[in-house]
Design a protein around this motif. Sequence first.
Motif, PDB file in Angstrom:
ATOM      1  N   ARG A 156      28.460  14.980  -6.729  1.00  0.00           N
ATOM      2  CA  ARG A 156      28.892  13.613  -6.427  1.00  0.00           C
ATOM      3  C   ARG A 156      27.750  12.628  -6.645  1.00  0.00           C
ATOM      4  NH1 ARG A 156      31.962  12.403  -0.874  1.00  0.00           N
ATOM      5  NH2 ARG A 156      33.409  13.805  -1.959  1.00  0.00           N
ATOM      6  N   PHE A 157      26.557  12.984  -6.179  1.00  0.00           N
ATOM      7  CA  PHE A 157      25.404  12.097  -6.351  1.00  0.00           C
ATOM      8  C   PHE A 157      25.121  11.871  -7.833  1.00  0.00           C
ATOM      9  CE2 PHE A 157      20.848  11.716  -7.216  1.00  0.00           C
ATOM     10  CZ  PHE A 157      20.563  10.535  -6.538  1.00  0.00           C
ATOM     11  N   PHE A 158      25.030  12.949  -8.600  1.00  0.00           N
ATOM     12  CA  PHE A 158      24.642  12.800  -9.998  1.00  0.00           C
ATOM     13  C   PHE A 158      25.757  12.178 -10.843  1.00  0.00           C
ATOM     14  CE2 PHE A 158      21.345  15.989  -8.876  1.00  0.00           C
ATOM     15  CZ  PHE A 158      20.251  15.225  -9.250  1.00  0.00           C
ATOM     16  N   GLU A 159      27.012  12.395 -10.463  1.00  0.00           N
ATOM     17  CA  GLU A 159      28.085  11.713 -11.188  1.00  0.00           C
ATOM     18  C   GLU A 159      27.997  10.210 -10.955  1.00  0.00           C
ATOM     19  OE1 GLU A 159      32.913  11.751 -11.215  1.00  0.00           O
ATOM     20  OE2 GLU A 159      31.881  13.662 -11.575  1.00  0.00           O
ATOM     21  N   GLY A 160      27.659   9.813  -9.730  1.00  0.00           N
ATOM     22  CA  GLY A 160      27.451   8.387  -9.460  1.00  0.00           C
ATOM     23  C   GLY A 160      26.299   7.812 -10.265  1.00  0.00           C
ATOM     24  N   GLN A 161      25.230   8.588 -10.395  1.00  0.00           N
ATOM     25  CA  GLN A 161      24.102   8.125 -11.203  1.00  0.00           C
ATOM     26  C   GLN A 161      24.478   8.043 -12.684  1.00  0.00           C
ATOM     27  OE1 GLN A 161      21.361   6.863  -9.887  1.00  0.00           O
ATOM     28  NE2 GLN A 161      22.266   7.356  -7.888  1.00  0.00           N
ATOM     29  N   LEU A 162      25.289   8.982 -13.137  1.00  0.00           N
ATOM     30  CA  LEU A 162      25.717   8.972 -14.531  1.00  0.00           C
ATOM     31  C   LEU A 162      26.564   7.742 -14.828  1.00  0.00           C
ATOM     32  CD1 LEU A 162      26.025  10.226 -17.318  1.00  0.00           C
ATOM     33  CD2 LEU A 162      27.841  11.702 -16.386  1.00  0.00           C
ATOM     34  N   ILE A 163      27.497   7.415 -13.952  1.00  0.00           N
ATOM     35  CA  ILE A 163      28.312   6.216 -14.156  1.00  0.00           C
ATOM     36  C   ILE A 163      27.421   4.976 -14.171  1.00  0.00           C
ATOM     37  CG2 ILE A 163      30.011   4.719 -13.034  1.00  0.00           C
ATOM     38  CD1 ILE A 163      31.528   7.270 -12.251  1.00  0.00           C
ATOM     39  N   ALA A 164      26.426   4.940 -13.275  1.00  0.00           N
ATOM     40  CA  ALA A 164      25.500   3.804 -13.269  1.00  0.00           C
ATOM     41  C   ALA A 164      24.721   3.724 -14.580  1.00  0.00           C
ATOM     42  CB  ALA A 164      24.545   3.913 -12.085  1.00  0.00           C
ATOM     43  N   ALA A 165      24.280   4.882 -15.099  1.00  0.00           N
ATOM     44  CA  ALA A 165      23.555   4.891 -16.375  1.00  0.00           C
ATOM     45  C   ALA A 165      24.433   4.370 -17.503  1.00  0.00           C
ATOM     46  CB  ALA A 165      23.068   6.308 -16.678  1.00  0.00           C
ATOM     47  N   LEU A 166      25.713   4.759 -17.507  1.00  0.00           N
ATOM     48  CA  LEU A 166      26.629   4.277 -18.544  1.00  0.00           C
ATOM     49  C   LEU A 166      26.868   2.773 -18.412  1.00  0.00           C
ATOM     50  CD1 LEU A 166      29.144   7.261 -18.461  1.00  0.00           C
ATOM     51  CD2 LEU A 166      27.477   6.758 -20.265  1.00  0.00           C
ATOM     52  N   LYS A 167      26.873   2.257 -17.195  1.00  0.00           N
ATOM     53  CA  LYS A 167      27.006   0.809 -17.001  1.00  0.00           C
ATOM     54  C   LYS A 167      25.792   0.073 -17.571  1.00  0.00           C
ATOM     55  CE  LYS A 167      30.046   0.826 -12.941  1.00  0.00           C
ATOM     56  NZ  LYS A 167      30.180   0.503 -11.491  1.00  0.00           N
ATOM     57  N   ILE A 168      24.613   0.661 -17.404  1.00  0.00           N
ATOM     58  CA  ILE A 168      23.406   0.059 -17.973  1.00  0.00           C
ATOM     59  C   ILE A 168      23.530  -0.028 -19.493  1.00  0.00           C
ATOM     60  CG2 ILE A 168      20.918   0.387 -18.316  1.00  0.00           C
ATOM     61  CD1 ILE A 168      20.922   1.788 -15.526  1.00  0.00           C
ATOM     62  N   LEU A 169      24.005   1.044 -20.089  1.00  0.00           N
ATOM     63  CA  LEU A 169      24.204   1.050 -21.542  1.00  0.00           C
ATOM     64  C   LEU A 169      25.261   0.033 -21.952  1.00  0.00           C
ATOM     65  CD1 LEU A 169      24.085   4.910 -22.087  1.00  0.00           C
ATOM     66  CD2 LEU A 169      22.343   3.248 -22.790  1.00  0.00           C
ATOM     67  N   ASP A 170      26.316  -0.072 -21.165  1.00  0.00           N
ATOM     68  CA  ASP A 170      27.380  -1.037 -21.443  1.00  0.00           C
ATOM     69  C   ASP A 170      26.841  -2.470 -21.473  1.00  0.00           C
ATOM     70  OD1 ASP A 170      29.929  -0.358 -22.155  1.00  0.00           O
ATOM     71  OD2 ASP A 170      30.756  -0.383 -20.130  1.00  0.00           O
ATOM     72  N   ARG A 171      25.867  -2.735 -20.618  1.00  0.00           N
ATOM     73  CA  ARG A 171      25.319  -4.098 -20.534  1.00  0.00           C
ATOM     74  C   ARG A 171      24.323  -4.397 -21.650  1.00  0.00           C
ATOM     75  NH1 ARG A 171      24.391  -5.332 -14.070  1.00  0.00           N
ATOM     76  NH2 ARG A 171      26.450  -4.639 -13.365  1.00  0.00           N
ATOM     77  N   GLY A 172      23.913  -3.364 -22.367  1.00  0.00           N
ATOM     78  CA  GLY A 172      23.046  -3.586 -23.513  1.00  0.00           C
ATOM     79  C   GLY A 172      21.572  -3.686 -23.211  1.00  0.00           C
TER      80      GLY A 172
END
Length: 403
Positions: A156-172
């Motif tokens: 659960r912790f690392f999936e949350g971090q992964l989604i956050a990492a993908l959001k960072i990429l989404d923002r460019g």
Amino acid sequence: MTIARRPLLMGLVASAVSACNMGAPRPVANPGFEAWRRSFRPRAAAAGITPATLDRALGRAGYLPQVIEKDRNQTEFTRSLEDYLAIAASDDRVATGRAMLARHARRFSGIEARYGVAAPVVAAIWGLESRYGARRGDIPVVSALATLAYDGRRGRFFEGQLIAALKILDRGDITPARMTGSWAGAMGHTQFIPTSYLAYAVDFDGDGRRDIWSDDPTDALASTAAYLQRSGWQPGQPWGMEVRLPDTLDLARTGRKRRQDAADWSALGVTRADGRPLPRAGATAILAPAGREGPAFALFGNFEVILRYNNAVNYGIGIGHLSDRLAGGPPLSKAFPPDAAGMTLDDRKALQRRLTAAGYDTEGADGVIGPKTEEAIRRYQARNGLTVTGRPSRALLTRLGRT
């Protein structure tokens, strides 16, 4: 390295006091991981990640068994404060940090002016987290986090971090290829995990991106200062300081949670290490980690803010003491008592130097008995017909002094 727990950041600092470069691992085929990745994609899309990012980042993520091995085999030990400070505030780390403060003086001045956090404190975090940017980590963050999320131990912790990492990429702010870090997903000069980045990272240089990964440390240093500011940092207040305890002080009154006004400690005879009165810095705790025989510290409110960055007392004192040294302050005035083998820090440094001179390289003489020194001792003992223990002793130091 062990993971020191912190609310929003992940510091990998317990054993080496710096970010880990273990070499970029190669992904391997894993059908279970591929199935997990397909099942995760809808959850990521529901969290707002665009299809384009899922294709170019998650779609190229690979299973990294070395990351699982690292997670499974964290060394569960804690260094003594003496050993920790010997590493954290080594002569080399102090000299490099002072050079960095001079090189980036205008940058640090601007960051301090905006956020109110003293430049040596930000530099100390930089120095402990990544050796002033020399060890930022080179593992693909999306692959590492996806691997750990799939593994499930802290899914659960690392999936949350992964989604956050993908959001960072989404923002460019960064591309998937440049989003590298530690095996556990901590990133950049000061080792932010993705959720911390989303909450606190700043675009200090105004280029439109919050870039904590590049060789230019500006955004990373400013983001660290912003984190501390928003965590309650009080400008002008010291983190703490070494103090002198009177023989009459009951050590049962000390401890991080036993706070009282500095004036009350002064009335009990507590002074700064040089004998001057304690500053008026609000609620103050006194910590004597090695008892009456070792150095003691007064801890102020900003010490607790440092612990928001990494919730380990040794880390907090390490950051504080290193920041004092970077600002031109002296080493601790009081030595730690001898260890269980009856050896002081200087004894252990001498042992390392003598082993190296005898042909058993310890790869440095910092006085910290780690795996390399233990292996050197074992090789020396085996070669000389001694009982092989790998442990230092005064007898071994004396024997090496005769060879």
